[in-house]
Design a protein around this motif. Structure first.
Motif, short mmCIF file in Angstrom:
data_model
loop_
_atom_site.label_atom_id
_atom_site.label_comp_id
_atom_site.label_asym_id
_atom_site.label_seq_id
_atom_site.Cartn_x
_atom_site.Cartn_y
_atom_site.Cartn_z
N GLN A 105 10.43 61.88 -5.64
CA GLN A 105 10.61 62.82 -6.76
C GLN A 105 9.93 64.14 -6.42
O GLN A 105 8.80 64.15 -5.92
CB GLN A 105 10.01 62.29 -8.07
CG GLN A 105 10.95 61.45 -8.91
CD GLN A 105 10.75 59.97 -8.70
OE1 GLN A 105 9.69 59.55 -8.24
NE2 GLN A 105 11.74 59.17 -9.00
N GLN A 107 9.34 67.59 -8.69
CA GLN A 107 9.56 68.10 -10.05
C GLN A 107 8.57 69.21 -10.37
O GLN A 107 7.45 69.23 -9.83
CB GLN A 107 9.43 66.95 -11.07
CG GLN A 107 10.40 65.81 -10.81
CD GLN A 107 10.22 64.67 -11.79
OE1 GLN A 107 9.18 64.50 -12.39
NE2 GLN A 107 11.27 63.88 -11.96
N PHE A 127 10.33 68.54 -14.58
CA PHE A 127 11.76 68.28 -14.40
C PHE A 127 12.14 68.62 -12.97
O PHE A 127 11.64 69.60 -12.40
CB PHE A 127 12.58 69.13 -15.37
CG PHE A 127 14.07 68.99 -15.20
CD1 PHE A 127 14.74 67.92 -15.75
CD2 PHE A 127 14.79 69.94 -14.49
CE1 PHE A 127 16.11 67.78 -15.59
CE2 PHE A 127 16.15 69.82 -14.33
CZ PHE A 127 16.82 68.73 -14.88
N GLY A 128 13.03 67.83 -12.37
CA GLY A 128 13.43 68.11 -11.00
C GLY A 128 14.47 67.14 -10.50
O GLY A 128 15.47 66.88 -11.18
N THR A 130 15.40 63.38 -8.15
CA THR A 130 15.04 62.11 -7.52
C THR A 130 15.96 61.89 -6.32
O THR A 130 17.17 62.11 -6.41
CB THR A 130 15.20 60.94 -8.50
OG1 THR A 130 14.20 61.01 -9.51
CG2 THR A 130 15.05 59.60 -7.78
N LEU A 147 13.50 63.56 -15.04
CA LEU A 147 12.55 64.13 -16.00
C LEU A 147 11.35 63.20 -16.11
O LEU A 147 11.52 61.98 -16.20
CB LEU A 147 13.22 64.29 -17.37
CG LEU A 147 12.32 64.68 -18.55
CD1 LEU A 147 11.84 66.11 -18.38
CD2 LEU A 147 13.07 64.51 -19.88
N THR A 172 15.43 58.93 -14.41
CA THR A 172 16.41 59.47 -13.46
C THR A 172 17.80 59.30 -14.02
O THR A 172 18.21 58.18 -14.37
CB THR A 172 16.30 58.77 -12.09
OG1 THR A 172 15.01 59.00 -11.54
CG2 THR A 172 17.36 59.28 -11.13
#
Length: 208
Positions: A105, A107, A127-128, A130, A147, A172
């Motif tokens: 991850q 984020q 937030f980003g 996976t 998130l 995810t």
């Protein structure tokens, strides 16, 4: 640089560095993740199954920088988990009911200390993306939006050092109907909007 070497270097630096105004922090961490199952179905058929991710250790880095308003920080989170995915009933390929994979991850978001300080209780949200990367290159790698929401506590040790404890939920998102891990011809499809992981972690936050 291995995580253990980075951890040793940052700890040594924090203990010998002179007291200065701190603007950023770096926190290597180790933790444990527990995961929910992912519903899938066989393409062109009515059969359904579940992918179960094995609960296992995780590790990573959290980078924070102070914002103008007291108690608020920007946060960059990187996490990594080596695990395996197992089908309850079906097979990923002939004779293969589980595969090893690494979950990453990356984020970005923020962290907030309600007390307006840079230690004590906090909440965070990032937030980003996976990345689901099977160890066997014959299987597909997936990138999905993610998130994370969580909270924790940072214990004040010195001006440059905090003990950081985190509990976060990592969600995810999956495209329902999108292909799952496949080798050669793909017969498996996601039949779920996403899956949740819960991570408990501890680390040392080094402030510079």
């Amino acid at each position: 640089m291995k995580l253990r070497s980075l951890f040793t270097f940052t700890l040594a630096f924090a203990l010998i560095a002179p007291p200065v105004a701190a603007d950023v922090s770096l926190a290597p961490f180790a933790g444990f993740r527990m995961s929910s199952s992912v519903d899938i179905e066989t393409a062109g058929a009515s059969t359904s199954d579940q992918i179960d991710f094995r609960d296992s250790a995780s590790q990573g880095l959290v980078f924070n920088f102070d914002l103008a308003e007291p108690g608020k920080q920007g946060e960059l989170y990187f996490g990594r988990q080596s695990t395996s995915a197992r089908l309850d009933i079906g097979l990923f390929a002939p004779g293969v009911d589980s595969i090893d994979l690494t979950i990453y991850q990356l984020q970005f978001g923020g962290l907030y200390f309600p007390g307006g300080t840079n230690h004590g209780g906090f909440v965070s949200g990032v937030f980003g993306i996976t990345r689901l990367e099977p160890d066997d290159s014959g299987y597909e790698t997936h990138h999905r939006a993610a998130l994370s929401l969580g909270g924790g506590y940072q214990f004040f040790l010195t001006d440059q050092l905090r003990l950081r404890l985190d509990l976060r939920g990592v969600y995810t998102a999956l495209n329902s109907g999108g292909s799952s891990f496949c080798s050669g011809g793909c017969e498996l499809r996601f039949d779920s909007s996403g899956y949740l992981q819960v991570e408990a972690a501890a680390g040392l936050a080094i402030r510079f």
